[in-house]
Design a protein around this motif. Sequence first.
Motif, mmCIF file in Angstrom:
data_model
loop_
_atom_site.group_PDB
_atom_site.id
_atom_site.type_symbol
_atom_site.label_atom_id
_atom_site.label_comp_id
_atom_site.label_asym_id
_atom_site.label_seq_id
_atom_site.Cartn_x
_atom_site.Cartn_y
_atom_site.Cartn_z
ATOM 1 N N HIS A 90 50.781 -8.168 28.479
ATOM 2 C CA HIS A 90 51.481 -9.359 28.949
ATOM 3 C C HIS A 90 50.764 -10.619 28.433
ATOM 4 O O HIS A 90 50.186 -11.396 29.200
ATOM 5 N N ASP A 91 50.816 -10.804 27.119
ATOM 6 C CA ASP A 91 50.094 -11.910 26.495
ATOM 7 C C ASP A 91 50.624 -13.263 26.955
ATOM 8 O O ASP A 91 49.850 -14.195 27.197
ATOM 9 N N ASP A 92 51.943 -13.386 27.056
ATOM 10 C CA ASP A 92 52.524 -14.659 27.484
ATOM 11 C C ASP A 92 52.034 -15.037 28.879
ATOM 12 O O ASP A 92 51.674 -16.194 29.131
ATOM 13 N N GLU A 93 52.012 -14.066 29.775
ATOM 14 C CA GLU A 93 51.600 -14.361 31.139
ATOM 15 C C GLU A 93 50.106 -14.699 31.200
ATOM 16 O O GLU A 93 49.682 -15.567 31.980
ATOM 17 N N ALA A 94 49.312 -14.033 30.365
ATOM 18 C CA ALA A 94 47.883 -14.344 30.309
ATOM 19 C C ALA A 94 47.669 -15.785 29.842
ATOM 20 O O ALA A 94 46.839 -16.516 30.393
ATOM 21 N N ALA A 95 48.422 -16.197 28.821
ATOM 22 C CA ALA A 95 48.323 -17.575 28.340
ATOM 23 C C ALA A 95 48.801 -18.550 29.406
ATOM 24 O O ALA A 95 48.222 -19.633 29.577
ATOM 25 N N ARG A 96 49.841 -18.160 30.139
ATOM 26 C CA ARG A 96 50.366 -19.023 31.210
ATOM 27 C C ARG A 96 49.297 -19.236 32.290
ATOM 28 O O ARG A 96 49.110 -20.359 32.779
ATOM 29 N N VAL A 97 48.590 -18.182 32.651
ATOM 30 C CA VAL A 97 47.527 -18.284 33.656
ATOM 31 C C VAL A 97 46.402 -19.184 33.151
ATOM 32 O O VAL A 97 45.914 -20.063 33.875
ATOM 33 N N PHE A 98 45.986 -18.984 31.905
ATOM 34 C CA PHE A 98 44.895 -19.767 31.345
ATOM 35 C C PHE A 98 45.244 -21.255 31.318
ATOM 36 O O PHE A 98 44.464 -22.102 31.772
ATOM 37 N N LEU A 99 46.426 -21.583 30.812
ATOM 38 C CA LEU A 99 46.808 -22.984 30.675
ATOM 39 C C LEU A 99 47.065 -23.650 32.017
ATOM 40 O O LEU A 99 46.960 -24.877 32.133
ATOM 41 N N SER A 100 47.380 -22.859 33.031
ATOM 42 C CA SER A 100 47.613 -23.442 34.351
ATOM 43 C C SER A 100 46.350 -24.084 34.914
ATOM 44 O O SER A 100 46.423 -24.992 35.753
ATOM 45 N N VAL A 101 45.203 -23.644 34.433
ATOM 46 C CA VAL A 101 43.923 -24.191 34.894
ATOM 47 C C VAL A 101 43.283 -25.093 33.841
ATOM 48 O O VAL A 101 42.783 -26.178 34.147
ATOM 49 N N TRP A 102 43.323 -24.677 32.580
ATOM 50 C CA TRP A 102 42.533 -25.336 31.545
ATOM 51 C C TRP A 102 43.358 -26.089 30.515
ATOM 52 O O TRP A 102 42.787 -26.712 29.609
ATOM 53 N N ASP A 160 55.112 -23.176 29.960
ATOM 54 C CA ASP A 160 56.563 -23.235 29.832
ATOM 55 C C ASP A 160 57.058 -24.565 29.287
ATOM 56 O O ASP A 160 58.227 -24.686 28.912
ATOM 57 N N ALA A 161 56.189 -25.579 29.231
ATOM 58 C CA ALA A 161 56.575 -26.866 28.661
ATOM 59 C C ALA A 161 56.362 -26.912 27.155
ATOM 60 O O ALA A 161 56.808 -27.860 26.490
ATOM 61 N N LEU A 162 55.705 -25.889 26.610
ATOM 62 C CA LEU A 162 55.439 -25.847 25.172
ATOM 63 C C LEU A 162 56.662 -25.364 24.410
ATOM 64 O O LEU A 162 57.516 -24.659 24.946
ATOM 65 N N SER A 163 56.719 -25.734 23.150
ATOM 66 C CA SER A 163 57.785 -25.225 22.286
ATOM 67 C C SER A 163 57.565 -23.733 22.054
ATOM 68 O O SER A 163 56.442 -23.228 22.208
ATOM 69 N N PRO A 164 58.603 -22.988 21.673
ATOM 70 C CA PRO A 164 58.431 -21.551 21.407
ATOM 71 C C PRO A 164 57.334 -21.255 20.385
ATOM 72 O O PRO A 164 56.608 -20.269 20.523
ATOM 73 N N VAL A 165 57.216 -22.122 19.380
ATOM 74 C CA VAL A 165 56.185 -21.915 18.351
ATOM 75 C C VAL A 165 54.795 -21.985 18.976
ATOM 76 O O VAL A 165 53.929 -21.139 18.721
#
Length: 260
Positions: A141-153, A159-164
């Motif tokens: 679940h790479d997308d969710e891992a990135a979502r968790v990381f960016l939620s803090v750091w 979800d506000a980022l472009s698909p790229v």
Amino acid sequence: MSGKIHQRHWPGDPDRPALALHCMMGSGRYWGPIAERLQTRPDLRGFDLPGHGRSDSWTPAEGEPDLHTAVTRIAAAMIDRPLDLIGHSFGATVALRIAVAAPDAVRSLTLIEPVFFAAADQPSDDVALTRKMMDLLASGHDDEAARVFLSVWGDQPFDALSPVFQQQMARQVHLVAEGNDVLIHDAANILRPGGLEAIDAPVMLISGANSPPVIADIAEALAGRLPDVGRAEVPNAGHMLPITHPDQVADLIDINLTRA
């Protein structure tokens, strides 16, 4: 480590060399606006971390060092005389590692939100976050891992980022785990007795007022052992303050440069 490392340069006073190290999941590009604002005009250099910006992907072969050690070696190879060393987040921990290993190579040290969790007394929340990310990555679940990381750091939600950029963050989040042994467990022995105390260059610790509480804990722990240290907090700023608050960050870097 094999692969091309993209270097960056913002020309300035050739007698005032400086090196800037960026954060995880960013690139050296964000130092440009800060370099333009620096009144001291150092000759500032930087590079994109492996797997970031315009550098090649991070593909270590068996027996090669961990990412933190690899980045430390890349940065150290760019130092041929005492210079002003500036780092943000992961980059700040590399800058600190270099300063402990070779204090004579550092003219001044500016650490912006160093994520050196090993220095904090109670980094449990961040360890828990790392474990959650590792579990998500292990289950694909790479997308969710990135979502968790960016939620803090991050400076904006996943979800506000472009698909790229979402795809880029999902690829790069694997690299975050590469620094855990150093950042959480101090595998590089940065906190060894006498190490921080040997840094006699002026140090500036810069934090955002809205950053995770552990950042203040880390800064307090480091400041308690550094001989010549100042601390500054930028109002209304979070972890990505070099991007969101370049004017204030540049002013604070300038203050530290003039102390050296």
